[in-house]
Write a protein that holds these residues in place. Structure first.
Motif, PDB file in Angstrom:
ATOM      1  N   ASP A   5       0.838  -1.201   0.000  1.00  0.00           N
ATOM      2  CA  ASP A   5       0.000   0.000   0.000  1.00  0.00           C
ATOM      3  C   ASP A   5       0.869   1.245   0.000  1.00  0.00           C
ATOM      4  O   ASP A   5       1.943   1.267   0.598  1.00  0.00           O
ATOM      5  CB  ASP A   5      -0.901   0.047   1.238  1.00  0.00           C
ATOM      6  CG  ASP A   5      -2.067  -0.913   1.154  1.00  0.00           C
ATOM      7  OD1 ASP A   5      -2.372  -1.375   0.044  1.00  0.00           O
ATOM      8  OD2 ASP A   5      -2.666  -1.187   2.215  1.00  0.00           O
ATOM      9  N   LEU A   6       0.357   2.260  -0.678  1.00  0.00           N
ATOM     10  CA  LEU A   6       1.035   3.552  -0.639  1.00  0.00           C
ATOM     11  C   LEU A   6       0.703   4.226   0.680  1.00  0.00           C
ATOM     12  O   LEU A   6      -0.427   4.170   1.152  1.00  0.00           O
ATOM     13  CB  LEU A   6       0.554   4.442  -1.787  1.00  0.00           C
ATOM     14  CG  LEU A   6       0.805   3.923  -3.196  1.00  0.00           C
ATOM     15  CD1 LEU A   6       0.168   4.860  -4.211  1.00  0.00           C
ATOM     16  CD2 LEU A   6       2.287   3.806  -3.456  1.00  0.00           C
ATOM     17  N   GLY A   7       1.681   4.870   1.251  1.00  0.00           N
ATOM     18  CA  GLY A   7       1.454   5.571   2.501  1.00  0.00           C
ATOM     19  C   GLY A   7       0.788   6.914   2.265  1.00  0.00           C
ATOM     20  O   GLY A   7       0.719   7.407   1.130  1.00  0.00           O
ATOM     21  N   MET A  17     -10.881   7.681  -5.219  1.00  0.00           N
ATOM     22  CA  MET A  17     -11.371   6.481  -4.531  1.00  0.00           C
ATOM     23  C   MET A  17     -10.520   5.240  -4.792  1.00  0.00           C
ATOM     24  O   MET A  17     -10.440   4.364  -3.939  1.00  0.00           O
ATOM     25  CB  MET A  17     -12.809   6.196  -4.941  1.00  0.00           C
ATOM     26  CG  MET A  17     -13.782   7.228  -4.472  1.00  0.00           C
ATOM     27  SD  MET A  17     -15.422   6.831  -5.087  1.00  0.00           S
ATOM     28  CE  MET A  17     -16.428   7.744  -3.967  1.00  0.00           C
ATOM     29  N   ARG A  18      -9.916   5.154  -5.965  1.00  0.00           N
ATOM     30  CA  ARG A  18      -9.174   3.938  -6.305  1.00  0.00           C
ATOM     31  C   ARG A  18      -7.667   4.079  -6.119  1.00  0.00           C
ATOM     32  O   ARG A  18      -6.989   3.120  -5.806  1.00  0.00           O
ATOM     33  CB  ARG A  18      -9.434   3.540  -7.770  1.00  0.00           C
ATOM     34  CG  ARG A  18     -10.816   3.090  -8.105  1.00  0.00           C
ATOM     35  CD  ARG A  18     -11.126   1.680  -7.628  1.00  0.00           C
ATOM     36  NE  ARG A  18     -10.163   0.694  -8.023  1.00  0.00           N
ATOM     37  CZ  ARG A  18     -10.338  -0.234  -8.922  1.00  0.00           C
ATOM     38  NH1 ARG A  18     -11.471  -0.310  -9.551  1.00  0.00           N
ATOM     39  NH2 ARG A  18      -9.394  -1.101  -9.194  1.00  0.00           N
ATOM     40  N   PHE A  19      -7.128   5.265  -6.392  1.00  0.00           N
ATOM     41  CA  PHE A  19      -5.676   5.426  -6.363  1.00  0.00           C
ATOM     42  C   PHE A  19      -5.183   6.162  -5.123  1.00  0.00           C
ATOM     43  O   PHE A  19      -4.238   5.741  -4.486  1.00  0.00           O
ATOM     44  CB  PHE A  19      -5.179   6.134  -7.625  1.00  0.00           C
ATOM     45  CG  PHE A  19      -5.504   5.384  -8.884  1.00  0.00           C
ATOM     46  CD1 PHE A  19      -4.960   4.141  -9.123  1.00  0.00           C
ATOM     47  CD2 PHE A  19      -6.369   5.910  -9.819  1.00  0.00           C
ATOM     48  CE1 PHE A  19      -5.254   3.432 -10.269  1.00  0.00           C
ATOM     49  CE2 PHE A  19      -6.677   5.211 -10.970  1.00  0.00           C
ATOM     50  CZ  PHE A  19      -6.120   3.967 -11.196  1.00  0.00           C
ATOM     51  N   ALA A  20      -5.805   7.290  -4.805  1.00  0.00           N
ATOM     52  CA  ALA A  20      -5.319   8.100  -3.690  1.00  0.00           C
ATOM     53  C   ALA A  20      -5.981   7.733  -2.364  1.00  0.00           C
ATOM     54  O   ALA A  20      -5.506   8.136  -1.314  1.00  0.00           O
ATOM     55  CB  ALA A  20      -5.552   9.580  -3.974  1.00  0.00           C
ATOM     56  N   TYR A  21      -7.063   6.966  -2.401  1.00  0.00           N
ATOM     57  CA  TYR A  21      -7.782   6.541  -1.207  1.00  0.00           C
ATOM     58  C   TYR A  21      -8.150   7.722  -0.312  1.00  0.00           C
ATOM     59  O   TYR A  21      -7.918   7.707   0.889  1.00  0.00           O
ATOM     60  CB  TYR A  21      -6.977   5.509  -0.408  1.00  0.00           C
ATOM     61  CG  TYR A  21      -6.649   4.279  -1.203  1.00  0.00           C
ATOM     62  CD1 TYR A  21      -7.642   3.406  -1.613  1.00  0.00           C
ATOM     63  CD2 TYR A  21      -5.332   4.013  -1.561  1.00  0.00           C
ATOM     64  CE1 TYR A  21      -7.341   2.285  -2.363  1.00  0.00           C
ATOM     65  CE2 TYR A  21      -5.020   2.889  -2.309  1.00  0.00           C
ATOM     66  CZ  TYR A  21      -6.030   2.031  -2.700  1.00  0.00           C
ATOM     67  OH  TYR A  21      -5.720   0.944  -3.435  1.00  0.00           O
ATOM     68  N   ILE A  74     -19.744   1.433 -10.238  1.00  0.00           N
ATOM     69  CA  ILE A  74     -19.232   1.502 -11.615  1.00  0.00           C
ATOM     70  C   ILE A  74     -17.721   1.351 -11.665  1.00  0.00           C
ATOM     71  O   ILE A  74     -17.183   0.607 -12.485  1.00  0.00           O
ATOM     72  CB  ILE A  74     -19.655   2.835 -12.288  1.00  0.00           C
ATOM     73  CG1 ILE A  74     -21.154   2.833 -12.566  1.00  0.00           C
ATOM     74  CG2 ILE A  74     -18.887   3.062 -13.576  1.00  0.00           C
ATOM     75  CD1 ILE A  74     -21.664   4.153 -13.074  1.00  0.00           C
ATOM     76  N   ILE A  75     -17.018   2.046 -10.777  1.00  0.00           N
ATOM     77  CA  ILE A  75     -15.553   2.022 -10.832  1.00  0.00           C
ATOM     78  C   ILE A  75     -14.954   0.880 -10.014  1.00  0.00           C
ATOM     79  O   ILE A  75     -13.735   0.688 -10.034  1.00  0.00           O
ATOM     80  CB  ILE A  75     -14.936   3.363 -10.380  1.00  0.00           C
ATOM     81  CG1 ILE A  75     -15.246   3.653  -8.915  1.00  0.00           C
ATOM     82  CG2 ILE A  75     -15.383   4.491 -11.287  1.00  0.00           C
ATOM     83  CD1 ILE A  75     -14.468   4.827  -8.368  1.00  0.00           C
ATOM     84  N   GLY A  76     -15.795   0.166  -9.289  1.00  0.00           N
ATOM     85  CA  GLY A  76     -15.306  -0.974  -8.532  1.00  0.00           C
ATOM     86  C   GLY A  76     -14.554  -0.612  -7.281  1.00  0.00           C
ATOM     87  O   GLY A  76     -13.629  -1.304  -6.886  1.00  0.00           O
ATOM     88  N   ALA A  77     -14.908   0.499  -6.668  1.00  0.00           N
ATOM     89  CA  ALA A  77     -14.216   0.915  -5.432  1.00  0.00           C
ATOM     90  C   ALA A  77     -14.941   0.414  -4.214  1.00  0.00           C
ATOM     91  O   ALA A  77     -16.089   0.209  -4.174  1.00  0.00           O
ATOM     92  CB  ALA A  77     -14.119   2.436  -5.373  1.00  0.00           C
TER      93      ALA A  77
END
Length: 179
Positions: free
Chosen positions: A37-39, A152-156, A176-179
């Motif tokens: 996971d990205l911090g 929602m998917r990359f930066a959380y 739709i985006i699968g988040a």
């Protein structure tokens, strides 16, 4: 190198100093790293690094005397013979734009980030007298979906979902985006 070149570099030097200070503070973000996971410090550091890189490039350009006069992309491709049209001033459009931004800030928690962003984009384009309806609705949809993917998917990033029944729109986009 004249005084003009040095004077033109001052904003970029200030930006470089600010980016150094911000990077120092981004280094102070404490968290427990999880493998894979990205911090929470990743995106701020990337953004600050890009800011510093742009400042360094612009400082070098100014000191070497390259591109003293700045043009946008459109102006670069226009012919020099064409005369520039004097832009019409529309103070009511400015007031309307400011009002739209204020309304957006007020309703974002009630309607949710995604729905209020979609409605803001559509309203802003119509306010700006753009009348290609298909382009307006497709652009607003694309930007809203792109923002949802990014946040929602990359930066959380936790976005305001909205109050019922408006939170259903956020849930639909998440589906739709699968988040």
């Amino acid at each position: 190198m004249g005084k003009t070149a040095l004077r033109q570099t001052l904003p970029y030097v200030a930006g470089l100093i600010i980016s150094g200070i911000l990077y120092h503070y981004a280094q102070q973000i404490d968290y427990s790293p999880r493998p894979g996971d990205l911090g929470p410090d990743f995106w701020p550091k990337v953004t600050i690094g890009m800011m510093a890189l742009v400042c360094l490039i612009e400082i070098a350009r100014r000191l070497m005397g390259v591109g003293q006069e700045t043009h946008g992309i459109a102006e670069t491709f226009e012919k020099e013979e064409e005369e520039e049209e004097v832009a019409a001033k529309h103070p009511w459009m400015l007031v309307g734009g400011i009002a739209l931004v204020l309304v957006y800030a007020v309703v974002v928690t009630t309607l949710g980030f995604l729905l209020s962003t979609f409605m803001f984009l559509v309203s802003f384009m119509y306010l700006g007298r753009y009348r290609n309806h298909l382009a307006i609705w497709l652009t607003a949809t694309g930007i809203t979906l792109g923002a949802a993917l990014l946040f929602m998917r990359f930066a959380y990033v936790s976005l305001p979902r909205g109050e019922p029944p408006f939170d259903a729109f956020t849930d639909f986009i998440r589906l739709i985006i699968g988040a």
